[in-house]
Design a protein around this motif. Structure first.
Motif, PDB file in Angstrom:
ATOM      1  N   VAL A  35       0.829  -1.215   0.000  1.00  0.00           N
ATOM      2  CA  VAL A  35       0.000   0.000   0.000  1.00  0.00           C
ATOM      3  C   VAL A  35       0.863   1.265   0.000  1.00  0.00           C
ATOM      4  N   PHE A  36       2.192   1.071  -0.234  1.00  0.00           N
ATOM      5  CA  PHE A  36       3.118   2.180  -0.445  1.00  0.00           C
ATOM      6  C   PHE A  36       3.392   3.017   0.803  1.00  0.00           C
ATOM      7  N   VAL A  37       3.472   2.350   1.964  1.00  0.00           N
ATOM      8  CA  VAL A  37       3.920   2.996   3.200  1.00  0.00           C
ATOM      9  C   VAL A  37       4.891   2.038   3.883  1.00  0.00           C
ATOM     10  N   SER A  38       5.526   2.484   4.959  1.00  0.00           N
ATOM     11  CA  SER A  38       6.460   1.623   5.667  1.00  0.00           C
ATOM     12  C   SER A  38       5.722   0.659   6.594  1.00  0.00           C
ATOM     13  N   GLY A  39       6.423  -0.406   6.990  1.00  0.00           N
ATOM     14  CA  GLY A  39       5.849  -1.333   7.954  1.00  0.00           C
ATOM     15  C   GLY A  39       5.588  -0.656   9.287  1.00  0.00           C
ATOM     16  N   ALA A  40       6.479   0.269   9.673  1.00  0.00           N
ATOM     17  CA  ALA A  40       6.273   1.010  10.924  1.00  0.00           C
ATOM     18  C   ALA A  40       4.998   1.840  10.861  1.00  0.00           C
ATOM     19  N   TYR A  41       4.686   2.359   9.681  1.00  0.00           N
ATOM     20  CA  TYR A  41       3.461   3.134   9.457  1.00  0.00           C
ATOM     21  C   TYR A  41       2.239   2.262   9.734  1.00  0.00           C
ATOM     22  N   ILE A  42       2.262   1.029   9.202  1.00  0.00           N
ATOM     23  CA  ILE A  42       1.168   0.086   9.447  1.00  0.00           C
ATOM     24  C   ILE A  42       1.057  -0.201  10.941  1.00  0.00           C
ATOM     25  N   GLY A  43       2.200  -0.337  11.616  1.00  0.00           N
ATOM     26  CA  GLY A  43       2.193  -0.569  13.062  1.00  0.00           C
ATOM     27  C   GLY A  43       1.540   0.561  13.829  1.00  0.00           C
ATOM     28  N   GLN A  44       1.741   1.797  13.378  1.00  0.00           N
ATOM     29  CA  GLN A  44       1.114   2.939  14.036  1.00  0.00           C
ATOM     30  C   GLN A  44      -0.394   2.929  13.852  1.00  0.00           C
ATOM     31  N   PHE A  45      -0.866   2.473  12.693  1.00  0.00           N
ATOM     32  CA  PHE A  45      -2.309   2.336  12.498  1.00  0.00           C
ATOM     33  C   PHE A  45      -2.866   1.305  13.476  1.00  0.00           C
ATOM     34  N   GLU A  46      -2.184   0.173  13.588  1.00  0.00           N
ATOM     35  CA  GLU A  46      -2.681  -0.929  14.409  1.00  0.00           C
ATOM     36  C   GLU A  46      -2.679  -0.581  15.899  1.00  0.00           C
ATOM     37  N   GLN A  47      -1.772   0.313  16.318  1.00  0.00           N
ATOM     38  CA  GLN A  47      -1.708   0.715  17.720  1.00  0.00           C
ATOM     39  C   GLN A  47      -2.563   1.956  18.002  1.00  0.00           C
ATOM     40  N   ALA A  48      -3.298   2.415  16.994  1.00  0.00           N
ATOM     41  CA  ALA A  48      -4.150   3.606  17.120  1.00  0.00           C
ATOM     42  C   ALA A  48      -3.337   4.844  17.466  1.00  0.00           C
ATOM     43  N   ILE A  49      -2.078   4.868  17.019  1.00  0.00           N
ATOM     44  CA  ILE A  49      -1.245   6.050  17.207  1.00  0.00           C
ATOM     45  C   ILE A  49      -1.511   7.057  16.100  1.00  0.00           C
ATOM     46  N   ARG A  50      -1.761   6.503  14.906  1.00  0.00           N
ATOM     47  CA  ARG A  50      -1.940   7.377  13.752  1.00  0.00           C
ATOM     48  C   ARG A  50      -3.160   6.952  12.949  1.00  0.00           C
ATOM     49  N   LYS A  51      -3.939   7.916  12.520  1.00  0.00           N
ATOM     50  CA  LYS A  51      -5.102   7.626  11.690  1.00  0.00           C
ATOM     51  C   LYS A  51      -4.678   7.663  10.228  1.00  0.00           C
ATOM     52  N   PRO A  52      -4.993   6.609   9.465  1.00  0.00           N
ATOM     53  CA  PRO A  52      -4.548   6.575   8.074  1.00  0.00           C
ATOM     54  C   PRO A  52      -5.313   7.551   7.192  1.00  0.00           C
ATOM     55  N   GLN A  53      -4.680   7.963   6.122  1.00  0.00           N
ATOM     56  CA  GLN A  53      -5.342   8.777   5.128  1.00  0.00           C
ATOM     57  C   GLN A  53      -6.333   7.911   4.355  1.00  0.00           C
ATOM     58  N   LEU A  54      -7.321   8.576   3.782  1.00  0.00           N
ATOM     59  CA  LEU A  54      -8.396   7.851   3.111  1.00  0.00           C
ATOM     60  C   LEU A  54      -7.860   6.987   1.977  1.00  0.00           C
ATOM     61  N   ASP A  55      -6.906   7.516   1.206  1.00  0.00           N
ATOM     62  CA  ASP A  55      -6.407   6.729   0.070  1.00  0.00           C
ATOM     63  C   ASP A  55      -5.656   5.487   0.534  1.00  0.00           C
TER      64      ASP A  55
END
Length: 277
Positions: A35-55
């Motif tokens: 999905v063109f982001v880093s694995g750490a980025y996905i980890g932040q989504f899963e930990q509710a640290i960061r809300k993903p962009q719609l795309d």
């Protein structure tokens, strides 16, 4: 949507993403690559640290074949009526930024506003709204400033034009309080504020406000805003131009010491006007 409800949806998004990812047999790194982001980025989504962009949410749905669930959740998270639709994502990004640089040509940035100043700005743009509406907007704006109190707060660099110091938003007493608040944050070294004086003349951002944000493991973004719309930009070439403009603004600004003196002098001018009326 109430903040507690939003947090619950955010946490559900992360929990559901982790479950669906693992069911599909992907690591965070593998899903991130698809999905063109880093694995750490996905980890932040899963930990509710960061809300993903719609795309990104849409691409996750496509890769995991989840029938649009993450897009629907993301749209629900964006749907906070206290913020304009174009600004909601900026608020989320501020919470995870490691550095925020802002230029304000006419209005004190939201992260620095006092309650009285925020109320005056809100009412000036919305003279026929209810007290409840004003309270919701002001509360949301003050909540944004909580990031400056966190132990992991971002570096916050602000360039104000002298206009910001001189316009008596809310009245002279309110401006004295507002400028005193900014000066206090400067003395505490919570923020780094400089001022472009009238004498500097033309500057590199005559078109309006500018905000830059850096992140630990994501590309930087730039944000600009007019009275009725805002634009969040992540194109590397555009962000680079915005960063250059901010560098030029720094050159035009007074030193931190001289800026603090000008802010305190302007506060004193407002105070004197209060005492003579």
């Amino acid at each position: 949507m109430a903040s507690g409800s939003r947090q619950a949806v955010w946490e559900f998004f992360g929990t559901e993403l982790k479950r669906r990812r693992e069911d599909a047999g992907f690591t965070q790194v593998e899903l991130g690559a698809r999905v063109f982001v880093s694995g750490a980025y996905i980890g932040q989504f899963e930990q509710a640290i960061r809300k993903p962009q719609l795309d990104i949410a849409q691409r996750i749905d496509e890769v995991l074949q989840t029938d649009g669930i993450f897009e629907r959740l993301c749209r629900k998270l964006i749907d906070d009526r206290r913020y304009a639709e174009y600004f909601a994502e900026v608020v989320e990004l501020e919470r995870v930024a490691t550095k925020i640089c802002e230029f304000a040509p006419t209005v004190v940035p939201g992260l620095l506003q006092t309650k009285a100043y925020a109320e005056a700005v809100t009412l000036a743009a919305n003279p026929f709204v209810t007290d409840e509406y004003v309270e919701d907007i002001v509360t949301a704006r003050l909540e944004r400033a909580h990031i400056l109190k966190d132990a992991t707060r971002p570096e916050y660099w602000v360039i104000l034009h002298e206009n910001v110091l001189r316009i008596p938003v809310g009245g002279r007493r309110e401006m004295t309080e507002q400028l005193g608040h900014i000066a206090g944050l400067m003395r505490e070294r919570t923020v780094w504020v400089t001022v472009i004086p009238y004498a500097a003349g033309a500057h590199a951002a005559m078109g309006g406000m500018l905000q830059l944000m850096d992140f630990e493991d994501a590309p930087p973004v730039a944000y600009t805003e007019t009275s009725f719309s805002g634009t969040l930009m992540d194109d590397p070439a555009v962000v680079k131009r915005a960063q250059r403009a901010y560098d030029l603004l720094r050159v035009a600004a007074l030193s931190p010491k001289a800026s603090l003196a000008l802010i305190e002098s302007a506060a004193e001018d407002h105070r004197r006007c209060t005492s003579t009326t």
